[in-house]
Structure formats: C-alpha cells, structure tokens
Design a protein around this motif. Structure first.
Motif, PDB file in Angstrom:
ATOM      1  N   ARG A 261     -12.759  18.832  67.815  1.00  6.98           N
ATOM      2  CA  ARG A 261     -12.124  19.966  67.668  1.00  6.98           C
ATOM      3  C   ARG A 261     -13.014  21.132  68.249  1.00  6.98           C
ATOM      4  N   THR A 262     -14.000  20.584  67.677  1.00  9.71           N
ATOM      5  CA  THR A 262     -15.771  21.102  68.104  1.00  9.71           C
ATOM      6  C   THR A 262     -16.213  20.868  68.332  1.00  9.71           C
ATOM      7  N   GLY A 263     -16.480  19.566  67.960  1.00  9.28           N
ATOM      8  CA  GLY A 263     -17.790  18.649  68.492  1.00  9.28           C
ATOM      9  C   GLY A 263     -19.000  18.803  67.626  1.00  9.28           C
ATOM     10  N   ASP A 264     -19.009  19.362  66.341  1.00  9.48           N
ATOM     11  CA  ASP A 264     -20.065  18.845  64.651  1.00  9.48           C
ATOM     12  C   ASP A 264     -19.946  17.655  64.910  1.00  9.48           C
ATOM     13  N   LEU A 265     -21.406  16.595  64.854  1.00  5.56           N
ATOM     14  CA  LEU A 265     -21.109  15.348  64.027  1.00  5.56           C
ATOM     15  C   LEU A 265     -20.924  15.704  62.318  1.00  5.56           C
ATOM     16  N   VAL A 266     -19.790  14.733  61.886  1.00  2.78           N
ATOM     17  CA  VAL A 266     -19.061  14.795  60.713  1.00  2.78           C
ATOM     18  C   VAL A 266     -19.884  13.580  59.614  1.00  2.78           C
TER      19      VAL A 266
END
Length: 518
Positions: free
Chosen positions: A300-305
């Motif tokens: 949903r955010t494109g952030d690296l997890v």
C-alpha cells in the motif's frame, strides 16, 4: 505468421436453404454462412477430414472430435483446416490430405465462416462452454492462445496487433484475472503496455469491445510478471527478463482506468522480476533478476519492509510462488554452481526466513504451485525437463523429460497445474531443437517463393502425465510461448484468489487446490 486476408459479411444464416452440392455452387457469391445448408455439405462432399459419412460432419460431432481442433473460431489464419492447404506445398505430408481437394472459392468460404465464429445455425460459437481454459502467451507473435485443458486444443487466439497494441519483437508475457471473470490482463513487453481484455468466449477477440483498456504505451517499460489486488483495484507489475540493465522499480496500475498510479523505484535493485502478492494484499515479494537478496515491500505504501540475504554471489532469481496460506514462499534460483528452489517462511511482520532448498534440473525457470497446493512444478530451461517437488518435505517427486533430444520439452518456460491427471508446460523452442508436425511456409520473398519456416517459429504446450511424467499430447503453438495462466476457481495468481471458468483444476483425485503466487 502469414495472415490470410479474407473479406466476409456477418449476415443472418439462411436456415431455410436446402443443402447444396459443392460443384454447382459459387461460394464467393454466397452471403449466407449457414452450416447445415453449405458448410456441412461442402466438408462432407470433399470428406475434408476423412470422417466418411455426412453425419460425422454435423456441427456438434465435428467439434467434439479430433478434426475440430483444426478450426479455431474467429481465426481463419490460425486454423489448420486452411493452413494445411494454403501454407504448405504439395510435397508436404499433411494429416488431412482431402483438404487439398477443396477449390479456392470453397476455401475462401470456409475462411469466412471461421472468421465469423464457426457458428452453427443457431449462432452458437464452439467452445463457449469451456470451463478449464489456459491462457498461453505467444510472445514472439504478439498473441495469446486460449487452450481448453479438457479438450486439449486451441479454442481462441487473441492478436494484440488487431487492437493497435503492436509489441515487437516481444509481446505478451504474463496474464492475471479478475475474480468475477469480468476481465483479464496481459503484460506486453516491447510495447511497454498492460492491457485489460474481455473474458467473453462468445465475443470475437478482434472486436473493439474485446479490449477493455490499456496503459499508456511506454509509461512502464518492459512489464513482466504481475499480481492483482482485486479488492483494492491495483495491478502490480515487475520487469521482464528482457529488460535492459538499469531498469528499476515496480509499477502499480489502477484497474479501472489502467493508468500507472505509482512506481516503486527500488534504486539499485536492477530488473525486479520475481513477484508475488500475499493473499491479504499486504506484502509484495520481489527480487532483482541478478542479485543476492529478496525484498518484501508494503504493497500500500511501497515502503521496504525487509531484506533477506541469499549469499555472497549474485544469482539469477526467477520466480516466487506462495502457498495458499501465504506464509510459505518458494523462489527458483540459478547460480553458485546449482539450480534449485529456495524455501522461505513469511512472518506476519513481512520478514522472509530461509528454510532450506531442493534441487532442480539445469536453469530452473518459472516454478508454479500445482493444484494440490503442495507440489511445485519447475521447468528447467536448459535441462529440457520439469522437476516436480513436494514442498512440505522439500524432495523431488518426479522429473519429466524427453525420450529423445528432439523431444517437445524444448526450453520449457512455464507450467500449468494438473487437470484430470495431467499437467502442462510451455516450450519456447528458441533453439529449434523440436520440429513441429508440419512446418508451414513463410511469407513470399521478392520472387514470390515461400520457404518453410524454421523450427524456432513454433513452440508448444506439452501435456504430461502427473504420475509418470510421460508425454501425453503436444499442442503446437506459434513463436516463443512463454507464460501460461488460468482463471480457475480456488487458484491463486500472484497470491490473490481468483474465480473460475468455472471450477478449479483437479489433481486427479477429485481434490481442488490453490495456485501459488507468480
């Protein structure tokens, strides 16, 4: 493929017309496309398929039998009933030699009838009732062949050029499906397009209504594997293996408008190819085509997890699959002197934890989960074989391979799951090691001469016995078959569950399973 140019009128069939003998009929002058009045008497009089009695040429009987595979509704140019005459020379042995007894006007009439849908006199299109349809990308000719897994034949062909979506030299690569069967999506590599298309089997695939939308050409270069979040209306795309170096980022498309709404840059992670989406739509799994770690992103955010290292050396990282619960992932990988499947556990926080390996044949490619929800089908692109791995035990259950070096498993690309005791694999045949049953003639040269097309102009879909690995059937296709996908109920594409046309694939024991994320 040399296109057969035909001019036809779609008119109401003249059901009241009496059957007519071919020798007394000018077929070019006929406007009616009545099967009973004209097509059946013509085929029977010439005994075109060697069936004998006229009753064997009844519409239902023809398409229920083997000869029906020579006719692809709406696709005269791709139908062997015409190609075996128009695209071969007299010296070439063909399976239905009586077709050569048909006159030019008779062939043109047959072509008009096929182009109009090969309908019966009630307007029924063959195979509109197909429930187990495989969508096979013919990447080298910008087309998708629809194959009925039960009948084992091509039942439709979608030429993207007909919709103005030219994609040369590499066309469609991967397909995903809306759960309600309202649409399917295809990534067109060279065009830089993701197309949205109809799943209506009664509709002419070249009709304008068949194309439901597409992204702006070139807005996202060399799209490859995709994953669909139907609830959120997001279609995610990675990059094809044919991408140039320095191609970064994943794309997210709005499925309603087909606009590229987001590009996740992933700087430094060249050509993110392997792609899967968890069933809840929360995480995207990806990896660079050549690299040493996997990535998990917040969808949903494109952030690296999370990042998971895979060793000190770069490896060729091809394909993610997810088990139905979304907590077990597999990744096909090549390098470090081995081709293998890597196993991971996906935690609720998005962390991938390595969990062992299993060997494959040479250069493991697109490994897909089978319909039992536990077996992994892994084509070996250089090994000319398919490895079947039991995921829970991480052991090889079966290796399906050719009986001879020129066998049909030739640079295998992607598998489709088991149906009625058999599974399927596309063979791109880019080295031409497999020869098709008939090598059709290519386009004329400057002097009008036509030479047979090379072997690599033809690939196939090979049908393999799920217990023994033996070849049961070979369906000849066009140039460079690559991805093969299915809108079957209960299966998972990219980790998201999909509906069916109209029921799930069967593993041979009556049990229906889920398909891993692609």
């Amino acid at each position: 493929m040399l296109r057969l140019v035909v001019l036809f009128l779609v008119l109401a069939p003249a059901t009241a017309a009496m059957p007519t003998a071919p020798d007394s009929t000018d077929y070019d002058a006929l406007e009616s496309l009545s099967y009973a009045a004209y097509v059946q008497p013509l085929l029977a009089a010439r005994d075109a398929f060697g069936l004998g009695e006229a009753e064997a040429y009844a519409w239902d009987a023809l398409f229920a039998g083997k000869a029906g595979a020579a006719i692809v509704p709406f696709d005269a140019a791709g139908s062997d009933a015409l190609r075996l005459v128009l695209d071969t020379d007299e010296a070439t042995a063909i399976p239905y030699p009586n077709l050569r007894q048909m006159e030019p006007d008779e062939l043109r009439y047959l072509a008009r009838w096929i182009e109009a849908g090969a309908r019966d006199d009630e307007g029924t299109v063959p195979y509109a009732d197909a429930e187990h349809v495989l969508f096979v990308a013919e990447q080298g000719q910008n087309a998708v062949a629809l194959v009925d897994a039960a009948r084992r034949r091509v039942i439709r062909r979608v030429y993207l050029d007909h919709h103005g979506l030219e994609s040369t030299p590499y066309g469609p690569h991967h397909m995903v499906f809306e759960p309600d069967e309202s649409a399917w999506y295809a990534s067109l590599i060279s065009a830089g397009v993701v197309a949205k298309l109809s799943m209506d089997l009664t509709l002419d695939p070249s009709a304008p209504a068949y194309l439901l939308g597409h992204s702006e050409p070139g807005s996202f270069t060399t799209p490859g594997m995709m994953a669909l979040d139907a609830e959120r209306g997001r279609l995610y795309s990675g990059r094809s293996t044919l991408s140039s170096a320095g191609t970064y980022g994943l794309g997210a498309f709005d499925t309603e408008t087909m606009e590229l709404v987001e590009e996740m840059p992933l700087p430094g992670y060249d050509v993110p190819h392997a792609l899967a989406l968890t069933p809840d739509g929360r995480y995207l799994l990806t990896a660079p085509l050549s690299g040493r770690e996997t990535l998990v992103l917040d969808a949903r955010t494109g952030d690296l997890v999370s990042r998971t290292p895979l060793g000190e050396r770069n490896r060729e990282l091809i394909h993610f699959s997810l088990l139905p619960d979304g907590t077990t992932a597999t990744l096909t990988a090549n390098g470090n002197g081995a081709s293998e499947v890597l196993f991971f556990t996906l935690g609720p926080d998005g962390t991938l934890t390595p969990g062992g390996t299993a060997p494959t044949g040479a250069r493991a490619w697109h490994g897909h989960l089978d319909s039992d929800g536990r077996s992994l089908l892994v084509p070996n692109r250089v090994g000319q074989s398919v490895t079947v791995i039991d995921v829970p035990t991480k052991t090889v259950r079966l290796t399906a391979e050719n009986d001879a070096p020129d066998g049909p498993i030739a640079m295998p690309h992607s598998p489709a799951p088991t149906y009625e005791g058999s599974f399927f694999v596309t063979s791109s045949n880019l080295q031409g090691t497999w020869a098709p049953p008939v090598r059709f003639l290519g386009p004329p040269d400057a002097d009008g001469a036509r030479a047979p097309l090379p072997n690599d102009a033809f690939g196939n879909l090979t049908v393999l016995n799920a217990e023994t690995g033996a070849v049961e059937a070979v369906i000849t296709l066009g140039a460079y078959p690559s991805g093969v996908e299915h809108p079957m109920h209960g299966m998972h594409h990219g980790g998201m569950e999909h509906g069916g046309m109209h029921e799930g694939m069967d593993h041979g024991d009556g049990q229906k399973g889920s398909h891993g994320g692609h």
